[in-house]
Design a protein around this motif. Sequence first.
Motif, PDB file in Angstrom:
ATOM      1  N   MET A 161       8.378  -8.528  23.711  1.00  0.00           N
ATOM      2  CA  MET A 161       8.721  -7.128  23.482  1.00  0.00           C
ATOM      3  C   MET A 161       7.459  -6.281  23.340  1.00  0.00           C
ATOM      4  SD  MET A 161      11.906  -7.147  23.756  1.00  0.00           S
ATOM      5  CE  MET A 161      12.142  -5.437  23.332  1.00  0.00           C
ATOM      6  N   ALA A 162       6.447  -6.816  22.643  1.00  0.00           N
ATOM      7  CA  ALA A 162       5.186  -6.081  22.512  1.00  0.00           C
ATOM      8  C   ALA A 162       4.513  -5.909  23.866  1.00  0.00           C
ATOM      9  CB  ALA A 162       4.261  -6.815  21.543  1.00  0.00           C
ATOM     10  N   SER A 163       4.597  -6.926  24.715  1.00  0.00           N
ATOM     11  CA  SER A 163       4.016  -6.820  26.052  1.00  0.00           C
ATOM     12  C   SER A 163       4.748  -5.782  26.891  1.00  0.00           C
ATOM     13  CB  SER A 163       4.052  -8.182  26.746  1.00  0.00           C
ATOM     14  OG  SER A 163       3.304  -9.141  26.022  1.00  0.00           O
ATOM     15  N   PHE A 164       6.066  -5.693  26.709  1.00  0.00           N
ATOM     16  CA  PHE A 164       6.826  -4.684  27.447  1.00  0.00           C
ATOM     17  C   PHE A 164       6.425  -3.278  27.016  1.00  0.00           C
ATOM     18  CE2 PHE A 164      10.556  -1.913  27.879  1.00  0.00           C
ATOM     19  CZ  PHE A 164      10.787  -2.023  29.244  1.00  0.00           C
ATOM     20  N   VAL A 165       6.226  -3.091  25.708  1.00  0.00           N
ATOM     21  CA  VAL A 165       5.765  -1.791  25.212  1.00  0.00           C
ATOM     22  C   VAL A 165       4.379  -1.473  25.767  1.00  0.00           C
ATOM     23  CG1 VAL A 165       5.122  -0.506  23.137  1.00  0.00           C
ATOM     24  CG2 VAL A 165       7.179  -1.931  23.136  1.00  0.00           C
ATOM     25  N   ALA A 166       3.502  -2.491  25.797  1.00  0.00           N
ATOM     26  CA  ALA A 166       2.168  -2.286  26.358  1.00  0.00           C
ATOM     27  C   ALA A 166       2.236  -1.940  27.836  1.00  0.00           C
ATOM     28  CB  ALA A 166       1.316  -3.540  26.150  1.00  0.00           C
ATOM     29  N   LEU A 167       3.213  -2.505  28.543  1.00  0.00           N
ATOM     30  CA  LEU A 167       3.384  -2.195  29.965  1.00  0.00           C
ATOM     31  C   LEU A 167       3.720  -0.721  30.158  1.00  0.00           C
ATOM     32  CD1 LEU A 167       5.281  -4.352  32.543  1.00  0.00           C
ATOM     33  CD2 LEU A 167       5.877  -1.955  32.326  1.00  0.00           C
ATOM     34  N   VAL A 168       4.656  -0.218  29.352  1.00  0.00           N
ATOM     35  CA  VAL A 168       5.035   1.195  29.457  1.00  0.00           C
ATOM     36  C   VAL A 168       3.862   2.095  29.074  1.00  0.00           C
ATOM     37  CG1 VAL A 168       6.618   2.958  28.606  1.00  0.00           C
ATOM     38  CG2 VAL A 168       7.450   0.640  29.024  1.00  0.00           C
ATOM     39  N   GLU A 169       3.170   1.724  27.997  1.00  0.00           N
ATOM     40  CA  GLU A 169       2.023   2.516  27.556  1.00  0.00           C
ATOM     41  C   GLU A 169       0.927   2.542  28.614  1.00  0.00           C
ATOM     42  OE1 GLU A 169      -1.178   2.568  23.837  1.00  0.00           O
ATOM     43  OE2 GLU A 169      -0.050   0.753  24.332  1.00  0.00           O
ATOM     44  N   SER A 170       0.664   1.394  29.219  1.00  0.00           N
ATOM     45  CA  SER A 170      -0.390   1.314  30.225  1.00  0.00           C
ATOM     46  C   SER A 170      -0.035   2.117  31.464  1.00  0.00           C
ATOM     47  CB  SER A 170      -0.637  -0.151  30.598  1.00  0.00           C
ATOM     48  OG  SER A 170      -1.025  -0.899  29.466  1.00  0.00           O
ATOM     49  N   THR A 171       1.243   2.110  31.843  1.00  0.00           N
ATOM     50  CA  THR A 171       1.653   2.895  33.006  1.00  0.00           C
ATOM     51  C   THR A 171       1.383   4.380  32.786  1.00  0.00           C
ATOM     52  OG1 THR A 171       3.369   1.272  33.529  1.00  0.00           O
ATOM     53  CG2 THR A 171       3.575   3.450  34.525  1.00  0.00           C
ATOM     54  N   GLY A 172       1.737   4.879  31.605  1.00  0.00           N
ATOM     55  CA  GLY A 172       1.450   6.275  31.298  1.00  0.00           C
ATOM     56  C   GLY A 172      -0.037   6.566  31.254  1.00  0.00           C
ATOM     57  N   ALA A 173      -0.820   5.607  30.725  1.00  0.00           N
ATOM     58  CA  ALA A 173      -2.273   5.803  30.668  1.00  0.00           C
ATOM     59  C   ALA A 173      -2.877   5.826  32.063  1.00  0.00           C
ATOM     60  CB  ALA A 173      -2.915   4.702  29.835  1.00  0.00           C
ATOM     61  N   PHE A 174      -2.384   4.975  32.963  1.00  0.00           N
ATOM     62  CA  PHE A 174      -2.891   4.971  34.336  1.00  0.00           C
ATOM     63  C   PHE A 174      -2.668   6.328  35.005  1.00  0.00           C
ATOM     64  CE2 PHE A 174      -2.045   0.144  34.603  1.00  0.00           C
ATOM     65  CZ  PHE A 174      -3.257  -0.099  33.983  1.00  0.00           C
ATOM     66  N   ILE A 175      -1.466   6.862  34.829  1.00  0.00           N
ATOM     67  CA  ILE A 175      -1.146   8.138  35.463  1.00  0.00           C
ATOM     68  C   ILE A 175      -1.959   9.271  34.843  1.00  0.00           C
ATOM     69  CG2 ILE A 175       0.715   9.763  35.948  1.00  0.00           C
ATOM     70  CD1 ILE A 175       2.655   7.416  35.921  1.00  0.00           C
ATOM     71  N   SER A 176      -2.132   9.235  33.518  1.00  0.00           N
ATOM     72  CA  SER A 176      -2.924  10.276  32.855  1.00  0.00           C
ATOM     73  C   SER A 176      -4.376  10.241  33.307  1.00  0.00           C
ATOM     74  CB  SER A 176      -2.843  10.101  31.336  1.00  0.00           C
ATOM     75  OG  SER A 176      -1.521  10.252  30.872  1.00  0.00           O
ATOM     76  N   VAL A 177      -4.928   9.039  33.423  1.00  0.00           N
ATOM     77  CA  VAL A 177      -6.320   8.917  33.860  1.00  0.00           C
ATOM     78  C   VAL A 177      -6.489   9.442  35.278  1.00  0.00           C
ATOM     79  CG1 VAL A 177      -8.080   7.223  34.496  1.00  0.00           C
ATOM     80  CG2 VAL A 177      -6.939   7.052  32.294  1.00  0.00           C
ATOM     81  N   SER A 178      -5.542   9.142  36.152  1.00  0.00           N
ATOM     82  CA  SER A 178      -5.648   9.635  37.527  1.00  0.00           C
ATOM     83  C   SER A 178      -5.581  11.154  37.577  1.00  0.00           C
ATOM     84  CB  SER A 178      -4.540   9.026  38.388  1.00  0.00           C
ATOM     85  OG  SER A 178      -3.263   9.486  37.968  1.00  0.00           O
ATOM     86  N   ARG A 179      -4.789  11.762  36.698  1.00  0.00           N
ATOM     87  CA  ARG A 179      -4.704  13.222  36.672  1.00  0.00           C
ATOM     88  C   ARG A 179      -5.977  13.834  36.102  1.00  0.00           C
ATOM     89  NH1 ARG A 179      -0.483  16.298  37.162  1.00  0.00           N
ATOM     90  NH2 ARG A 179      -1.099  17.594  35.392  1.00  0.00           N
ATOM     91  N   TYR A 180      -6.500  13.257  35.017  1.00  0.00           N
ATOM     92  CA  TYR A 180      -7.724  13.798  34.428  1.00  0.00           C
ATOM     93  C   TYR A 180      -8.925  13.597  35.345  1.00  0.00           C
ATOM     94  CZ  TYR A 180      -5.715  14.852  29.855  1.00  0.00           C
ATOM     95  OH  TYR A 180      -4.992  15.393  28.831  1.00  0.00           O
ATOM     96  N   ALA A 181      -8.899  12.549  36.158  1.00  0.00           N
ATOM     97  CA  ALA A 181     -10.001  12.296  37.084  1.00  0.00           C
ATOM     98  C   ALA A 181      -9.840  13.052  38.395  1.00  0.00           C
ATOM     99  CB  ALA A 181     -10.113  10.800  37.363  1.00  0.00           C
ATOM    100  N   SER A 182      -8.782  13.863  38.502  1.00  0.00           N
ATOM    101  CA  SER A 182      -8.513  14.636  39.724  1.00  0.00           C
ATOM    102  C   SER A 182      -8.393  13.725  40.939  1.00  0.00           C
ATOM    103  CB  SER A 182      -9.610  15.686  39.954  1.00  0.00           C
ATOM    104  OG  SER A 182      -9.670  16.591  38.868  1.00  0.00           O
ATOM    105  N   ALA A 183      -7.830  12.548  40.726  1.00  0.00           N
ATOM    106  CA  ALA A 183      -7.638  11.600  41.817  1.00  0.00           C
ATOM    107  C   ALA A 183      -6.280  11.835  42.467  1.00  0.00           C
ATOM    108  CB  ALA A 183      -7.730  10.163  41.303  1.00  0.00           C
ATOM    109  N   THR A 184      -6.086  11.211  43.609  1.00  0.00           N
ATOM    110  CA  THR A 184      -4.800  11.309  44.286  1.00  0.00           C
ATOM    111  C   THR A 184      -3.742  10.553  43.487  1.00  0.00           C
ATOM    112  OG1 THR A 184      -5.351   9.360  45.607  1.00  0.00           O
ATOM    113  CG2 THR A 184      -5.884  11.519  46.538  1.00  0.00           C
TER     114      THR A 184
END
Length: 208
Positions: A40-63
């Motif tokens: 369950m903790a790994s599943f929460v980390a999966l959701v958190e990491s997905t949001g972090a990946f998308i946020s980083v791509s937006r802040y880095a002005s990446a595609t």
Amino acid sequence: KNGVVIISSRELGVCRIRVPYPFQWGAPSFDAGEAFAMMMASFVALVESTGAFISVSRYASATPMPPSILSRGIGWQGVAILVSGLFGTANGSSVSVENAGLLALTRVGSRRVVQISAGFMIFFSILGKFGAVFASIPAPIIAGLYCLFFAYVGAGGLSFLQFCNLNSFRTKFILGFSVFMGLSVPQYFNEYTAINGYGPVHTGARWV
């Protein structure tokens, strides 16, 4: 003096050089309840990491990242969790959302910088004295940095609402339910623990 407590590396009981190795705490043990909790903790980390990946791509002005890139990142995170278990870290690995705030603050999104930083972390993790320096950093300084980083993280999460139809009742329910549960559940645990002296969940987990 002046309310500042200085802790030396000798007081922390750290050694100069320590090389980690697999199964250094003994043979692994398996328990169904603890394994389910870590899943369950790994599943929460999966959701958190997905949001972090998308946020980083937006802040880095990446595609915008395609699903294949997100799946690759989650897959390597699973490998990191497996390695963490082999080395007996007692917890899994997750993407540090503070780094998304740091990227927004510094505007540095080069992969070379991340690779060099990872190399430094691996090298200095062997030196116990270097870790003692970070352990002696006063908590107010860490709290101030967290306030700064999580401000960008929260703003990045709210910025995704521009892609949602806020006139939809489904979107309103998801948004309201997430905010309400995120604020009320931690408050319930805090009040329950403050009154009874222990938490409302009794797992019987064993801590070494």
